[in-house]
Design a protein around this motif. Structure first.
Motif, PDB file in Angstrom:
ATOM      1  N   SER A   1      -8.077   5.148  -7.812  1.00  0.00           N
ATOM      2  CA  SER A   1      -7.376   3.907  -8.175  1.00  0.00           C
ATOM      3  C   SER A   1      -7.697   2.736  -7.252  1.00  0.00           C
ATOM      4  CB  SER A   1      -5.870   4.175  -8.206  1.00  0.00           C
ATOM      5  OG  SER A   1      -5.448   4.873  -7.043  1.00  0.00           O
ATOM      6  N   LYS A   2      -8.745   2.866  -6.439  1.00  0.00           N
ATOM      7  CA  LYS A   2      -9.127   1.784  -5.522  1.00  0.00           C
ATOM      8  C   LYS A   2      -9.316   0.466  -6.270  1.00  0.00           C
ATOM      9  CE  LYS A   2     -14.086   2.753  -5.643  1.00  0.00           C
ATOM     10  NZ  LYS A   2     -15.163   3.580  -5.111  1.00  0.00           N
TER      11      LYS A   2
ATOM     12  N   LYS B   1      -7.323  -1.140  -7.875  1.00  0.00           N
ATOM     13  CA  LYS B   1      -6.445  -1.280  -9.044  1.00  0.00           C
ATOM     14  C   LYS B   1      -4.986  -1.412  -8.596  1.00  0.00           C
ATOM     15  CE  LYS B   1      -9.737  -0.885 -12.063  1.00  0.00           C
ATOM     16  NZ  LYS B   1     -10.085  -2.007 -12.955  1.00  0.00           N
ATOM     17  N   PRO B   2      -4.173  -2.130  -9.391  1.00  0.00           N
ATOM     18  CA  PRO B   2      -2.779  -2.355  -8.996  1.00  0.00           C
ATOM     19  C   PRO B   2      -1.917  -1.099  -9.165  1.00  0.00           C
ATOM     20  CG  PRO B   2      -3.167  -3.275 -11.173  1.00  0.00           C
ATOM     21  CD  PRO B   2      -4.500  -2.787 -10.657  1.00  0.00           C
ATOM     22  N   VAL B   3      -0.773  -1.111  -8.535  1.00  0.00           N
ATOM     23  CA  VAL B   3       0.149   0.027  -8.603  1.00  0.00           C
ATOM     24  C   VAL B   3       0.573   0.315 -10.046  1.00  0.00           C
ATOM     25  CG1 VAL B   3       2.242  -1.360  -8.154  1.00  0.00           C
ATOM     26  CG2 VAL B   3       2.184   1.057  -7.511  1.00  0.00           C
TER      27      VAL B   3
ATOM     28  N   GLU C   1      -8.102   7.220  -3.044  1.00  0.00           N
ATOM     29  CA  GLU C   1      -8.294   5.838  -2.583  1.00  0.00           C
ATOM     30  C   GLU C   1      -9.359   5.866  -1.504  1.00  0.00           C
ATOM     31  OE1 GLU C   1      -6.879   2.796  -3.216  1.00  0.00           O
ATOM     32  OE2 GLU C   1      -5.519   3.435  -4.822  1.00  0.00           O
TER      33      GLU C   1
ATOM     34  N   GLU D   1      -4.988  -0.117   1.949  1.00  0.00           N
ATOM     35  CA  GLU D   1      -4.711  -0.334   0.527  1.00  0.00           C
ATOM     36  C   GLU D   1      -3.869   0.817  -0.039  1.00  0.00           C
ATOM     37  OE1 GLU D   1      -8.240  -0.832  -1.875  1.00  0.00           O
ATOM     38  OE2 GLU D   1      -7.102  -0.592  -3.733  1.00  0.00           O
TER      39      GLU D   1
ATOM     40  N   LYS E   1      -0.086   0.867   1.227  1.00  0.00           N
ATOM     41  CA  LYS E   1       0.776  -0.097   0.553  1.00  0.00           C
ATOM     42  C   LYS E   1       1.052   0.336  -0.881  1.00  0.00           C
ATOM     43  CE  LYS E   1       1.569  -4.901  -0.540  1.00  0.00           C
ATOM     44  NZ  LYS E   1       2.279  -4.399  -1.724  1.00  0.00           N
ATOM     45  N   LYS E   2      -0.015   0.655  -1.609  1.00  0.00           N
ATOM     46  CA  LYS E   2       0.124   0.980  -3.031  1.00  0.00           C
ATOM     47  C   LYS E   2       1.047   2.172  -3.249  1.00  0.00           C
ATOM     48  CE  LYS E   2      -3.829   0.371  -5.029  1.00  0.00           C
ATOM     49  NZ  LYS E   2      -5.209   0.730  -5.487  1.00  0.00           N
TER      50      LYS E   2
ATOM     51  N   ASP F   1       4.651   1.532  -2.588  1.00  0.00           N
ATOM     52  CA  ASP F   1       5.241   0.764  -3.689  1.00  0.00           C
ATOM     53  C   ASP F   1       5.660   1.629  -4.874  1.00  0.00           C
ATOM     54  OD1 ASP F   1       4.923  -1.517  -2.240  1.00  0.00           O
ATOM     55  OD2 ASP F   1       3.225  -2.310  -3.384  1.00  0.00           O
TER      56      ASP F   1
END
Ligand SMILES: *Cc1c(COP(=O)(O)O)cnc(C)c1O
Length: 226
Positions: free
Chosen positions: A36-37, A39-41, A57, A62, A65-66, A69
């Motif tokens: 999912s690098k 890409k948004p959550v 990832e 990155e 944080k993701k 979240d």
């Protein structure tokens, strides 16, 4: 234009299964790592809603944080680090990941070992092998693999597999069969190899983990990442 993540996941799982049953070398179980690098959550959550639980990832911050979240759902997820790791990020890496696939040098083994003991965690570790012996690429050279594994054992680390990224201009099957041979020789059960373009081939050569990004989440846009 929107990407149907659930449908892509289903198609890739089906392709993995059909490659698997066609090859005598294939592993009984193949884990699909959704990369999912960039890409948004929200994309991670779409995959999660579709029943997916294994993610990859390539950057520590990155990922930190993701996957913070997404809240309590994190507990149900297995998160893999598949990108190069600097020793000064060992602490965050051990805090963030369940599996670290990119161990490739003694200095990093020592830094991880120290953090693993300090944090009382036991992430699984794979060694990245530079099977193409490319100067710019991360990974231990094949000739240095035995010593690095021995160092991991000395430090009582959970070293369980190997990973590779074949050179772009070479036939990947040569690298997949080579990595498979190295894993057997060293008694390591896990083999992380194969990406969107060649995961089906990797499965035929015994991959236990394939790392698929764009095939699930669509092409990546690096322009808005600062
Ligand atoms: C980005 C990445 C992948 C996924 O690549 P796709 O071609 O998008 O499937 C796999 N492995 C590593 C190490 C990566 O950095």
């Amino acid at each position: 234009m929107s990407v149907d993540i659930a449908n892509n996941l289903k198609n890739i799982r089906d392709q993995i299964e059909s490659s698997r049953v066609e090859s005598l070398m294939a592993s009984e179980n193949v884990s699909l790592i959704a990369v999912s690098k960039t890409k948004p959550v929200e994309d991670v959550l779409s995959a999660y809603e579709a029943g997916h639980r294994v993610f990859g990832e390539n950057k520590v911050q990155e990922a930190q944080k993701k996957f913070k979240d997404i809240g309590p759902k994190r507990d149900a997820i297995e998160l893999h680090l598949i990108g190069p790791l600097q020793t000064n990020k060992a602490k965050e890496a051990v805090e963030t990941f369940d599996v670290i696939q990119t161990v490739d040098r003694p200095k990093l083994v020592n830094a991880l070992s120290k953090e693993i003991k300090k944090q009382g965690k036991s992430p699984e570790l794979y060694i990245q092998v530079n099977t193409g012996e490319e100067p710019q690429k991360a990974g231990v050279l094949p000739s240095g693999l035995k010593d690095l594994i021995a160092l991991c054992h000395e430090q009582n680390l959970r070293i369980t597999g190997l990973m590779c990224i074949p050179p772009v201009d070479e036939e990947p099957s040569l690298h997949f069969s080579f990595l498979s041979k190295l894993a057997k020789e060293n008694g390591l059960p896990n083999l992380s190899m194969g990406m969107s373009s060649d995961f089906d081939l990797a499965v035929r050569f015994g991959a236990t983990h394939v790392r698929v990004g764009s095939g699930i989440f669509g092409t990546r846009d690096y322009s808005n990442l600062g």
